[in-house]
Scaffold this active site. Structure first.
Site, PDB file in Angstrom:
ATOM      1  N   HIS A  93      -8.415  -0.114   1.457  1.00  0.00           N
ATOM      2  CA  HIS A  93      -8.457  -1.482   1.328  1.00  0.00           C
ATOM      3  C   HIS A  93     -10.051  -2.435   0.997  1.00  0.00           C
ATOM      4  O   HIS A  93     -10.021  -4.070   0.801  1.00  0.00           O
ATOM      5  CB  HIS A  93      -8.355  -1.962   2.427  1.00  0.00           C
ATOM      6  CG  HIS A  93      -7.115  -1.787   3.024  1.00  0.00           C
ATOM      7  ND1 HIS A  93      -5.567  -2.064   2.466  1.00  0.00           N
ATOM      8  CD2 HIS A  93      -6.484  -1.342   4.620  1.00  0.00           C
ATOM      9  CE1 HIS A  93      -4.519  -1.521   2.957  1.00  0.00           C
ATOM     10  NE2 HIS A  93      -4.788  -1.095   4.457  1.00  0.00           N
TER      11      HIS A  93
ATOM     12  N   THR B 255       0.866  -0.795  -0.394  1.00  0.00           N
ATOM     13  CA  THR B 255       0.062  -0.099  -0.295  1.00  0.00           C
ATOM     14  C   THR B 255       1.212   1.161  -0.249  1.00  0.00           C
ATOM     15  O   THR B 255       1.313   1.893  -0.563  1.00  0.00           O
ATOM     16  CB  THR B 255      -0.521   0.874   1.584  1.00  0.00           C
ATOM     17  OG1 THR B 255      -1.189  -1.069   1.204  1.00  0.00           O
ATOM     18  CG2 THR B 255      -1.934   1.528   1.060  1.00  0.00           C
TER      19      THR B 255
HETATM   20  P1  A3P Z   1       7.162  -6.526   4.985  1.00  0.00           P
HETATM   21  O1  A3P Z   1       6.409  -7.284   5.814  1.00  0.00           O
HETATM   22  O2  A3P Z   1       7.648  -8.130   4.247  1.00  0.00           O
HETATM   23  O3  A3P Z   1       8.674  -5.821   4.950  1.00  0.00           O
HETATM   24  P2  A3P Z   1       1.926  -2.130   3.271  1.00  0.00           P
HETATM   25  O4  A3P Z   1       1.875  -1.025   2.060  1.00  0.00           O
HETATM   26  O5  A3P Z   1       0.477  -2.832   2.280  1.00  0.00           O
HETATM   27  O6  A3P Z   1       1.099  -2.457   4.455  1.00  0.00           O
HETATM   28  O7  A3P Z   1       2.899  -3.686   3.336  1.00  0.00           O
HETATM   29  C1  A3P Z   1       3.838  -3.527   3.519  1.00  0.00           C
HETATM   30  C2  A3P Z   1       4.324  -4.057   3.657  1.00  0.00           C
HETATM   31  O8  A3P Z   1       5.216  -3.202   2.137  1.00  0.00           O
HETATM   32  C3  A3P Z   1       5.767  -4.520   4.082  1.00  0.00           C
HETATM   33  O9  A3P Z   1       6.898  -6.175   3.721  1.00  0.00           O
HETATM   34  C4  A3P Z   1       6.638  -3.135   4.364  1.00  0.00           C
HETATM   35  O10 A3P Z   1       7.998  -2.972   4.430  1.00  0.00           O
HETATM   36  C5  A3P Z   1       6.594  -2.712   2.522  1.00  0.00           C
HETATM   37  N1  A3P Z   1       7.014  -1.918   1.787  1.00  0.00           N
HETATM   38  C6  A3P Z   1       7.157  -0.723   2.068  1.00  0.00           C
HETATM   39  N2  A3P Z   1       7.377   0.280   1.552  1.00  0.00           N
HETATM   40  C7  A3P Z   1       8.036  -0.511   1.161  1.00  0.00           C
HETATM   41  C8  A3P Z   1       8.824   0.887  -0.531  1.00  0.00           C
HETATM   42  N3  A3P Z   1       8.562   1.475  -0.887  1.00  0.00           N
HETATM   43  N4  A3P Z   1       8.736  -0.717  -1.530  1.00  0.00           N
HETATM   44  C9  A3P Z   1       8.625  -1.997  -1.207  1.00  0.00           C
HETATM   45  N5  A3P Z   1       8.442  -2.367  -0.720  1.00  0.00           N
HETATM   46  C10 A3P Z   1       7.704  -1.885   0.500  1.00  0.00           C
END
Ligand code: A3P
Length: 320
Positions: free
Chosen positions: A131, A69
């Site tokens: 979501h 997200t």
């Molecule tokens: P992990 O817990 O596997 O590291 P969301 O934003 O939907 O809450 O998803 C969170 C997940 O996206 C986490 O995964 C987080 O570390 C990862 N995430 C956050 N920023 C990101 C980025 N800029 N590029 C790739 N993944 C990212």
């Protein structure tokens, strides 16, 4: 005494109390229109379905929690605003503001306190996040032709990310075995995760110009390619000059996991998405990798979840 803000609140309260309930990852979840969520979020979704007024030029970023997200928010914000916020500039909003505060969720538990009219105060074109599964989006979003971008992620990684997240942000600890069991039964936040992705997948096939379907793993493998496609889809394609000057790579770099994670706003700042619980922004940045599930799940768990997911996706053309 009831204010106009409470419009329908009692009815939503009554409706929620009639829904099936089960243990969630953290708080109990209710099953609303086929998906599991906290009672507060269910009420927020109902409120949205009743009161949200989409505009034709709204862009909706949709995800199942923990699927990327924040990454999608950062990318879309940077792309659509790059004529007023230079991507490589010192003053770029992403350097000082966490993506969640730049792109608001349309549903959120505090909608019962802060009315949906807050969204009406935002200038067009609005970049909004949700979501909600496709089937729960207000029909008017489709009728008006609002563009929707969805990002999905391999379910085992979603599970592991969600499990860490809940144990980080709440005072509640859930064992991985329990989290696995709930997740495999579809009982995760906005689960079943496979139904969530399938809904947007099918719509992206039916309406490819309106609904874009991205995969976290593909974006990670070739960010420049997908960021270019995303810019085109959002109606802000890169010019030949921009491409030659490396603008695509600049967007990729600014929104990369390591860049965002290490900014003070994200490493030590807080934001209050729910309206009653400020959370450390660092909780949204963990490893940002593909396949971290292998460091946590047993082979047996992996096979079990894989076979459930494969079975659910059979014939759809969607694979992870
Ligand atoms: P992990 O817990 O596997 O590291 P969301 O934003 O939907 O809450 O998803 C969170 C997940 O996206 C986490 O995964 C987080 O570390 C990862 N995430 C956050 N920023 C990101 C980025 N800029 N590029 C790739 N993944 C990212």
């Amino acid at each position: 005494s009831k204010s106009s803000v409470d419009n329908g609140a009692e009815e939503r309260e009554r409706l929620v109390s009639t829904l099936p309930m089960r243990q969630g990852f953290w708080k109990p979840y209710v099953l609303y229109q086929g998906y599991w969520m906290s009672p507060q979020v269910a009420k927020s979704v109902m409120l949205l379905q009743d009161q949200f007024k989409p505009r034709a030029d709204d862009i909706i970023l949709a995800t199942c929690p923990k699927s990327g997200t924040i990454w999608l928010k950062a990318l879309a914000f940077t792309l659509v605003n790059r004529s007023c916020h230079a991507v490589a500039g010192d003053g770029h909003p992403l350097l000082t503001t966490t993506p969640h505060d730049l792109v608001p969720f349309i549903e959120k538990p505090d909608r019962e306190i802060h009315p949906v009219t807050e969204l009406e105060a935002l200038a067009s074109p609005r970049l909004l996040a949700t979501h909600m599964p496709f089937a729960q989006l207000p029909q008017s979003i489709s009728d008006l032709g609002c563009r929707v971008v969805y990002i999905c992620r391999e379910p085992k990684d979603v599970l592991v990310s969600l499990w860490h997240y809940v144990n980080t942000v709440s005072d509640h600890f859930i064992e991985l075995e329990k989290a696995f069991e709930l997740f495999s039964q579809g009982g995760s936040f906005f689960g079943p995760v496979w139904d969530h992705s399938l809904g947007y997948w099918k719509q992206s096939i039916a309406e490819p110009h309106r609904v874009m379907f991205l995969k976290y793993e593909e974006l990670m493998a070739d960010p420049a390619k997908h960021v270019k496609n995303l810019a085109e889809f959002l109606g802000v394609p890169f010019t030949v000059d921009e491409v030659e000057l490396g603008a695509v790579e600049q967007v990729v770099d600014l929104c990369s996991f390591h860049k965002l994670k290490n900014l003070p706003v994200n490493s030590s700042g807080k934001s209050d998405l729910a309206g009653w619980m400020p959370m450390d922004n660092s909780s949204y940045f963990r490893t940002g990798t593909v396949g971290d599930w292998a460091n946590h799940l047993t082979q047996e768990m992996a096979h079990k979840l894989d076979s459930i997911v494969q079975d659910k996706l059979k014939g759809s053309g969607l694979t992870f």
